[in-house]
Design a protein around this motif. Structure first.
Motif, short mmCIF file in Angstrom:
data_model
loop_
_atom_site.label_atom_id
_atom_site.label_comp_id
_atom_site.label_asym_id
_atom_site.label_seq_id
_atom_site.Cartn_x
_atom_site.Cartn_y
_atom_site.Cartn_z
N ALA A 42 61.32 42.58 34.01
CA ALA A 42 62.03 43.25 34.76
C ALA A 42 63.63 43.52 34.64
N LEU A 43 63.96 43.15 33.22
CA LEU A 43 65.38 43.12 32.91
C LEU A 43 65.43 43.86 31.59
N THR A 44 64.85 43.33 30.63
CA THR A 44 64.96 43.79 29.16
C THR A 44 63.42 44.46 28.66
N ASP A 45 62.33 44.27 29.40
CA ASP A 45 61.17 44.51 28.76
C ASP A 45 60.70 45.79 28.72
N ALA A 46 61.50 46.67 29.43
CA ALA A 46 61.29 48.06 29.35
C ALA A 46 61.79 48.83 28.09
N ASP A 47 62.99 47.93 27.30
CA ASP A 47 63.50 48.47 26.09
C ASP A 47 62.66 48.15 24.97
N LEU A 48 61.55 47.46 24.94
CA LEU A 48 60.67 46.89 23.79
C LEU A 48 60.37 48.01 22.79
N GLU A 49 59.67 49.07 23.42
CA GLU A 49 59.58 50.21 22.34
C GLU A 49 60.50 50.67 21.93
N ARG A 50 61.55 51.15 22.64
CA ARG A 50 62.70 51.75 22.33
C ARG A 50 63.67 51.04 21.06
N ILE A 51 63.81 49.70 21.01
CA ILE A 51 64.15 48.72 20.29
C ILE A 51 63.18 48.93 18.86
N LEU A 52 62.13 48.97 18.98
CA LEU A 52 61.34 49.00 17.97
C LEU A 52 61.17 50.45 17.16
N ILE A 53 61.41 51.26 17.91
CA ILE A 53 61.72 52.81 17.27
C ILE A 53 63.01 52.94 16.57
N ALA A 54 64.05 52.20 17.27
CA ALA A 54 65.38 52.48 16.52
C ALA A 54 65.65 51.68 15.51
N ALA A 55 65.05 50.58 15.40
CA ALA A 55 65.15 49.64 14.40
C ALA A 55 64.40 50.05 13.03
N ARG A 56 63.11 50.60 13.51
CA ARG A 56 62.37 51.21 12.22
C ARG A 56 63.11 52.37 11.60
N GLU A 57 63.90 53.36 12.62
CA GLU A 57 64.28 54.13 11.91
C GLU A 57 65.86 53.70 11.26
N ALA A 58 66.15 52.56 11.52
CA ALA A 58 67.31 52.03 10.65
C ALA A 58 66.94 51.46 9.50
N GLY A 59 65.63 51.09 9.29
CA GLY A 59 65.01 50.72 8.09
C GLY A 59 64.27 49.29 8.05
N ALA A 60 64.24 48.77 9.39
CA ALA A 60 63.30 47.40 9.56
C ALA A 60 61.81 47.66 9.08
N GLN A 61 61.61 46.62 8.55
CA GLN A 61 60.25 46.66 7.73
C GLN A 61 59.14 45.86 8.61
N ALA A 62 59.66 45.08 9.33
CA ALA A 62 58.92 44.18 10.09
C ALA A 62 59.23 43.92 11.53
N ALA A 63 58.41 43.17 12.18
CA ALA A 63 59.01 43.19 13.75
C ALA A 63 58.43 41.98 14.46
N GLY A 64 58.71 41.35 15.27
CA GLY A 64 58.48 40.14 16.17
C GLY A 64 58.95 40.27 17.20
N TYR A 65 58.48 39.36 18.38
CA TYR A 65 59.24 39.24 19.69
C TYR A 65 58.90 37.81 20.32
N VAL A 66 59.64 37.52 21.24
CA VAL A 66 59.67 36.24 21.85
C VAL A 66 60.04 36.33 23.22
N LEU A 67 59.15 35.84 24.22
CA LEU A 67 59.41 35.93 25.54
C LEU A 67 60.65 34.86 25.90
N LEU A 68 61.30 35.14 26.92
CA LEU A 68 62.38 34.16 27.32
C LEU A 68 61.90 33.00 27.65
N ARG A 69 62.48 31.99 27.03
CA ARG A 69 62.32 30.51 27.17
C ARG A 69 63.58 29.75 27.94
N LEU A 70 63.08 28.84 28.77
CA LEU A 70 63.90 28.23 29.73
C LEU A 70 63.77 26.64 29.83
N PRO A 71 63.84 25.97 28.44
CA PRO A 71 63.73 24.55 28.24
C PRO A 71 64.93 23.96 29.20
#
Length: 372
Positions: A253-282
């Motif tokens: 509800a804050l950044t998750d809507a950007d997931l696909e857009r980030i992956l697209i923009a990073a791929r266009e910039a030259g990123a070869q691999a990708a990963g993600y991590v959910l918010l952690r609150l230790p």
């Protein structure tokens, strides 16, 4: 001013919700979990607490020099692909509100809140000790994560250059290294990274949380802007460095809507691999995060926490290995599907394995230099 006999609860801290401080991710000196007492301001009805905060002097970054005895840390976590790490700094001036490393400042009897991003420690002899540890008889080379707890290329790296010095040692020893960063200071080290890349000795992942500059400025007040990080990905690829993008953290509800857009923009910039991590609150981060939500997005705070709890078995955070970074349940499954399908469509793959067969133990430090 009230002195409490023990640190207040997470709910108390969230309700207090201090006003945001420009250029800082945290807004309070939340006490660490080992603190027995905490001083906190209480409004007497005349607005005195808010006036005191408004009149407080601007926070400045303080850096204390440390001399490390050992620098290579080892872990057995199944959630982390690398078993060795080196952290040149304690605390991080990027000031990311969500940083999972904030609670580590409690071990120093400092606040995981503002102290974590304003009272920093630089281990100035890190490269020297690293050289000694790599030169020990019987050392078996394995990839080292450089700056994995706090960013090795945070703003103070421009002054101290400790991470660069470590790269120089690793380059000399032809030792593999992996980096995760959001710091623009990494650009200064493109020469070393390119040299390591030519021998298959380096991976770099650039962390991107959102493409919204305004949101990024609130979440990560002293980190490079999103577009600057994309340009950094392009610069790394231009000199031949294997580079990926890490969408982290994903905040429902804050950044998750950007997931696909980030992956697209990073791929266009030259990123070869990708990963993600959910918010952690230790640990203390639960209270700090609730404070941040109430200060910046009070209308979304309840929804963000409700969705996050759905992904952590009804709790703010599930610390179990295998769950803490991805979550569980229908919402977590949907996030994983979105990520997987987008990566497949864009042609993301994996970075080539790091080589360990080229390792040459460095010469240990000597007061006589290289004469003998």
């Amino acid at each position: 001013m009230v002195i409490a006999s023990s640190p207040p609860s997470s709910d108390d801290d969230a309700r207090r919700a201090p006003a945001p401080i420009h250029g800082r991710g945290a807004a309070s000196h939340l006490a660490g979990r080992f603190a027995r007492q905490q001083a906190c301001a209480e409004d007497d009805g005349w607005g005195s607490a808010h006036a005191a905060q408004a009149d407080a002097p601007a926070l400045r970054t303080e850096v204390r020099v440390e001399r490390a005895r050992r620098v290579i840390s080892r872990n057995q976590s199944p959630d982390i692909g690398l078993r060795q790490s080196v952290n040149p700094y304690r605390g991080c001036e990027h000031g990311c509100a969500y940083c999972f490393a904030r609670p580590s400042h409690a071990y120093l009897d400092l606040s995981p809140g503002l102290d974590f991003e304003t009272r920093l420690f630089a281990k100035t002899n890190t490269a020297e000790v690293l050289r000694t540890e790599l030169a020990r008889p019987g050392y078996v080379p394995a990839p080292i994560a450089l700056g994995i707890n706090t960013d090795g290329w945070q703003p103070i790296e421009r002054r101290y250059g400790i991470s660069r010095a470590c790269l120089e040692v690793l380059r000399e020893a032809r030792h593999p290294v992996s980096i995760v960063s959001k710091g623009s200071a990494l650009r200064r080290d493109l020469d070393l990274l390119a040299a390591l890349a030519r021998e298959g000795l380096v991976h770099v992942y650039i962390s991107v949380t959102t493409l919204d500059n305004r949101l990024s400025a609130r979440l990560e007040p002293r980190a490079a802007a999103p577009q600057a990080r994309l340009r950094l990905i392009a610069a790394l690829r231009e000199v031949g460095v294997p580079v990926g993008v890490l969408v982290a953290p994903v905040i429902p509800a804050l950044t998750d809507a950007d997931l696909e857009r980030i992956l697209i923009a990073a791929r266009e910039a030259g990123a070869q691999a990708a990963g993600y991590v959910l918010l952690r609150l230790p640990h203390e981060l639960k209270a700090l995060w609730r404070q941040w939500l109430q200060a910046h997005y009070p209308e979304r705070a309840e929804r963000v926490m409700h969705l996050l709890q759905q992904m952590h078995g009804g709790r703010d955070y599930d610390a179990r290995f295998g769950h803490r970074q991805r979550g569980s349940g229908p919402l977590a499954d949907l996030l994983a599907q979105r990520f997987g399908k987008t990566c497949a469509r864009l042609g993301y793959s994996v970075l080539p394995p790091l080589r360990t067969d080229l390792f040459v133990p460095p010469r240990p430090p000597s007061p006589q230099g290289t004469l003998f």
